[in-house]
Design an enzyme around this catalytic site. Structure first.
Site, short mmCIF file in Angstrom:
data_model
loop_
_atom_site.label_atom_id
_atom_site.label_comp_id
_atom_site.label_asym_id
_atom_site.label_seq_id
_atom_site.Cartn_x
_atom_site.Cartn_y
_atom_site.Cartn_z
N HIS A 194 54.03 -31.50 -70.44
CA HIS A 194 54.48 -32.59 -71.31
C HIS A 194 53.36 -32.85 -72.32
CE1 HIS A 194 57.42 -33.24 -68.20
NE2 HIS A 194 57.85 -34.38 -68.68
N GLU A 197 54.82 -36.70 -76.34
CA GLU A 197 55.91 -37.66 -76.09
C GLU A 197 55.38 -39.02 -76.57
OE1 GLU A 197 56.70 -38.47 -71.93
OE2 GLU A 197 58.66 -39.38 -72.32
#
Ligand code: HPA
Ligand code: ZN
Length: 331
Positions: A194, A197
């Site tokens: 990730h 974000e």
């Protein structure tokens, strides 16, 4: 169009299996395991899902998973999701899971692996669904703990399709996990993370340069850095985008303001995903429909996105070819 979106063979590359826990199952498992929940009803749980940012979601996400205790619980969790996904036309599911969150509650890695493994075999057999497993490290915990987990997972290294990096992004740069990702690389385990974000574009660069990832989960903040966008395009890096998640966690204000059309125009390779469907207002089909409503995309755009997901998935080449063929029948 609605029928088309359902029939489209959809591969889901960004999903947290613990984020598929619907309030109904949460209550059933709480009863089965004698776990007490701070909610009076299923409706009260849903009402609490009013998030202000990623951390406010993670607090409830970690609390919710406290009902998962036995291998049977993990089996039921995954199998429930696989059935729902299958009914929405999902043909392949890659699930992140968060062992550290379970170990911290005294639930062993073997318990989680047994339950998820049983569900994966059952889904393949009964639903014709292929699945992949991504063991995630929690970036708001120490890199030493992540390394311990990777070593503890040695009996399962062959079973893991990838390792990933999730949880609270702010102030937890990919650089913190360089050593553990290097160890995974040497073991021949693929890597995803990730990035971008809530965190800055710099974290996307770090994930590529220091963690040597093959995909970026989310990545939507790359648009703040034109040189990075150019690099992502030139290298064909896939971003696993989660539109409804981004709305619920206030990464974007509303779906119409989502950068997806700009990311597409920039020539990036994107996929659509649900992230934590029980918490963010729906699964794959809901995400596809939301984009259709907001951006009025043509069938060919959805076919393009579904094709990229099949290309970028962890699956054997026979399966990939058969899914590409199914997709070709949709146009
Ligand atoms: N972002 C980061 N970590 C997570 C998420 C997410 O959306 N869901 C579960 N862990
Ligand atoms: Zn995620």
């Amino acid at each position: 169009m609605d029928d088309f979106l359902r029939r489209l063979p959809k591969a889901e590359l960004h999903l947290h299996i613990e984020g598929t826990l619907e309030p109904e199952l949460m209550f059933a498992l709480a009863r089965r395991n004698g776990v007490s929940l701070p909610y009076a009803s299923v409706e009260a749980v849903r009402a609490a899902y009013d998030f202000t940012d990623l951390q406010s979601f993670l607090d409830l996400y970690y609390q919710g998973m406290s009902v998962l205790r036995t291998a049977e619980d993990f089996h039921d969790l995954a199998m429930d999701y696989f059935r729902r996904a299958h009914a929405e036309g999902v043909v392949h599911v890659e699930m992140h899971f968060d062992p550290q969150a379970h170990l911290a509650r005294g639930v062993e890695l073997a318990t989680v692996m047994e339950g998820l493994g049983q569900a994966r075999r059952q889904a393949e057999r009964e639903l014709g669904l292929s699945t992949a497993l991504i063991m995630a490290f929690l970036r708001d915990r120490s890199p030493e703990e992540a390394m311990q987990l990777l070593e503890k997972a040695s009996p399962y290294w062959e079973t893991l399709d990838a390792v990933g990096l999730d949880s609270a992004e702010r102030d937890h740069p990919p650089a913190k996990f360089q050593a553990v990702f290097e160890r995974a690389r040497r073991l021949g385990i693929p890597r995803v993370a990730h990035a971008g974000e809530e965190g800055p574009p710099e974290y996307i660069r770090e994930a590529l340069d220091l963690l040597d990832v093959c995909r970026i989960d989310h990545g939507v903040r790359c648009l703040e850095d034109p040189a990075l966008v150019e690099r992502l395009r030139d290298q064909g890096v896939v971003l696993t985008v989660c539109p409804l998640s981004n709305v619920r966690l206030k990464v974007v204000e509303r779906i119409e303001a989502h950068p997806l059309p700009r990311l597409l125009d920039a020539g990036l390779r994107l996929t659509l995903n649900s992230d934590d469907p029980a918490y963010f207002g729906g699964g794959m089909l809901a995400n596809f429909r939301a984009c259709q409503r907001a951006f009025d995309w043509s069938k060919s755009t959805f076919i393009q996105l579904a094709g990229i997901a099949i290309e970028a998935a962890f699956m054997d080449e026979t399966r990939r070819l058969s899914l590409h063929r199914r997709l070709a029948e949709c146009s």
